[in-house]
Design a protein around this motif. Structure first.
Motif, PDB file in Angstrom:
ATOM      1  N   LEU A  39       0.824  -1.200   0.000  1.00 20.40           N
ATOM      2  CA  LEU A  39       0.000   0.000   0.000  1.00 20.40           C
ATOM      3  C   LEU A  39       0.864   1.259   0.000  1.00 20.40           C
ATOM      4  CD1 LEU A  39      -2.925   0.995   0.089  1.00 20.40           C
ATOM      5  CD2 LEU A  39      -2.814   0.854   2.576  1.00 20.40           C
ATOM      6  N   GLN A  40       1.926   1.236   0.770  1.00 19.48           N
ATOM      7  CA  GLN A  40       2.828   2.392   0.811  1.00 19.48           C
ATOM      8  C   GLN A  40       3.467   2.612  -0.564  1.00 19.48           C
ATOM      9  OE1 GLN A  40       6.124   2.007   3.524  1.00 19.48           O
ATOM     10  NE2 GLN A  40       6.453   4.213   3.600  1.00 19.48           N
ATOM     11  N   GLN A  41       3.903   1.549  -1.207  1.00 21.62           N
ATOM     12  CA  GLN A  41       4.499   1.649  -2.539  1.00 21.62           C
ATOM     13  C   GLN A  41       3.479   2.164  -3.555  1.00 21.62           C
ATOM     14  OE1 GLN A  41       5.950  -2.341  -3.104  1.00 21.62           O
ATOM     15  NE2 GLN A  41       7.790  -1.995  -1.869  1.00 21.62           N
ATOM     16  N   LEU A  42       2.256   1.658  -3.481  1.00 16.21           N
ATOM     17  CA  LEU A  42       1.206   2.104  -4.384  1.00 16.21           C
ATOM     18  C   LEU A  42       0.903   3.583  -4.162  1.00 16.21           C
ATOM     19  CD1 LEU A  42      -0.803   1.283  -6.581  1.00 16.21           C
ATOM     20  CD2 LEU A  42      -2.366   0.547  -4.769  1.00 16.21           C
ATOM     21  N   ARG A  66      -6.551   0.118   0.690  1.00 14.63           N
ATOM     22  CA  ARG A  66      -6.535   0.789   1.988  1.00 14.63           C
ATOM     23  C   ARG A  66      -7.727   0.327   2.839  1.00 14.63           C
ATOM     24  NH1 ARG A  66      -8.555   4.784   4.695  1.00 14.63           N
ATOM     25  NH2 ARG A  66      -7.225   5.885   6.154  1.00 14.63           N
ATOM     26  N   ARG A  67      -8.896   0.258   2.228  1.00 19.30           N
ATOM     27  CA  ARG A  67     -10.083  -0.229   2.957  1.00 19.30           C
ATOM     28  C   ARG A  67      -9.875  -1.672   3.429  1.00 19.30           C
ATOM     29  NH1 ARG A  67     -12.729   2.702  -1.000  1.00 19.30           N
ATOM     30  NH2 ARG A  67     -13.030   0.857  -2.299  1.00 19.30           N
ATOM     31  N   ASP A  68      -9.280  -2.489   2.572  1.00 21.97           N
ATOM     32  CA  ASP A  68      -9.012  -3.876   2.937  1.00 21.97           C
ATOM     33  C   ASP A  68      -8.026  -3.950   4.107  1.00 21.97           C
ATOM     34  OD1 ASP A  68      -9.381  -6.730   2.450  1.00 21.97           O
ATOM     35  OD2 ASP A  68      -7.292  -6.701   1.791  1.00 21.97           O
ATOM     36  N   ALA A  69      -7.006  -3.097   4.095  1.00 19.54           N
ATOM     37  CA  ALA A  69      -6.030  -3.078   5.194  1.00 19.54           C
ATOM     38  C   ALA A  69      -6.707  -2.663   6.504  1.00 19.54           C
ATOM     39  CB  ALA A  69      -4.881  -2.132   4.864  1.00 19.54           C
ATOM     40  N   VAL A  97      -2.139   2.259   9.062  1.00 20.98           N
ATOM     41  CA  VAL A  97      -2.634   2.310   7.691  1.00 20.98           C
ATOM     42  C   VAL A  97      -2.409   3.732   7.162  1.00 20.98           C
ATOM     43  CG1 VAL A  97      -4.682   2.074   6.232  1.00 20.98           C
ATOM     44  CG2 VAL A  97      -4.345   0.534   8.177  1.00 20.98           C
ATOM     45  N   PRO A  98      -1.817   3.848   5.958  1.00 19.15           N
ATOM     46  CA  PRO A  98      -1.563   5.174   5.392  1.00 19.15           C
ATOM     47  C   PRO A  98      -2.854   5.968   5.199  1.00 19.15           C
ATOM     48  CG  PRO A  98      -0.480   3.472   4.087  1.00 19.15           C
ATOM     49  CD  PRO A  98      -1.346   2.779   5.086  1.00 19.15           C
ATOM     50  N   PRO A  99      -2.740   7.288   5.147  1.00 14.85           N
ATOM     51  CA  PRO A  99      -3.936   8.121   5.004  1.00 14.85           C
ATOM     52  C   PRO A  99      -4.542   8.023   3.604  1.00 14.85           C
ATOM     53  CG  PRO A  99      -1.977   9.471   4.864  1.00 14.85           C
ATOM     54  CD  PRO A  99      -1.523   8.076   5.220  1.00 14.85           C
ATOM     55  N   LYS A 100      -5.757   8.535   3.493  1.00 11.20           N
ATOM     56  CA  LYS A 100      -6.415   8.633   2.178  1.00 11.20           C
ATOM     57  C   LYS A 100      -5.642   9.632   1.326  1.00 11.20           C
ATOM     58  CE  LYS A 100     -11.063   7.459   3.648  1.00 11.20           C
ATOM     59  NZ  LYS A 100     -12.458   7.874   3.690  1.00 11.20           N
ATOM     60  N   LEU A 101      -5.652   9.403   0.050  1.00  8.28           N
ATOM     61  CA  LEU A 101      -5.011  10.315  -0.894  1.00  8.28           C
ATOM     62  C   LEU A 101      -6.059  11.010  -1.738  1.00  8.28           C
ATOM     63  CD1 LEU A 101      -2.070   8.068  -2.164  1.00  8.28           C
ATOM     64  CD2 LEU A 101      -2.007   9.796  -0.372  1.00  8.28           C
TER      65      LEU A 101
END
Length: 102
Positions: A39-42, A66-69, A97-101
């Motif tokens: 997710l971070q890479q994406l 992100r939702r799945d994580a 979990v990273p924030p929304k973009l």
């Protein structure tokens, strides 16, 4: 007649059940770690892209992952609570979990 339960009876089953639950929690934690790395890479890819339909598609993929994580992290917390662990500060710290973009 003795009131002591024999070793290897109910206690052994309880120990085995807790060991299995701990193993399940460990496996879930490892899956979440891998997913968060992806997710971070994406997210980095999305941020590096100029606004375009391709970026929008990649952003939608990011949002879904992100939702799945978030869901997997929630299931980890539920499993921990089922084992009697109610302090989840470490889960929040380790599995951030990273924030929304945009």
């Amino acid at each position: 007649m003795s009131s002591k339960k024999p070793i290897g009876g109910t206690l052994a089953i309880e120990v085995e059940m807790r060991a299995e639950a701990a193993s399940s929690i460990k496996a879930l934690g490892q899956r979440i770690e891998r997913q968060l790395t992806e997710l971070q890479q994406l997210g980095q890819q999305v941020q590096a892209m100029a606004p375009s339909p391709a970026r929008d598609k990649k952003l939608a993929e990011y949002d879904e992952k992100r939702r799945d994580a978030e869901y997997r992290k929630w299931t980890l917390i539920v499993q921990r609570e089922a084992m009697g662990l109610f302090n989840h500060e470490d889960v929040e710290e380790i599995y951030c979990v990273p924030p929304k973009l945009n």
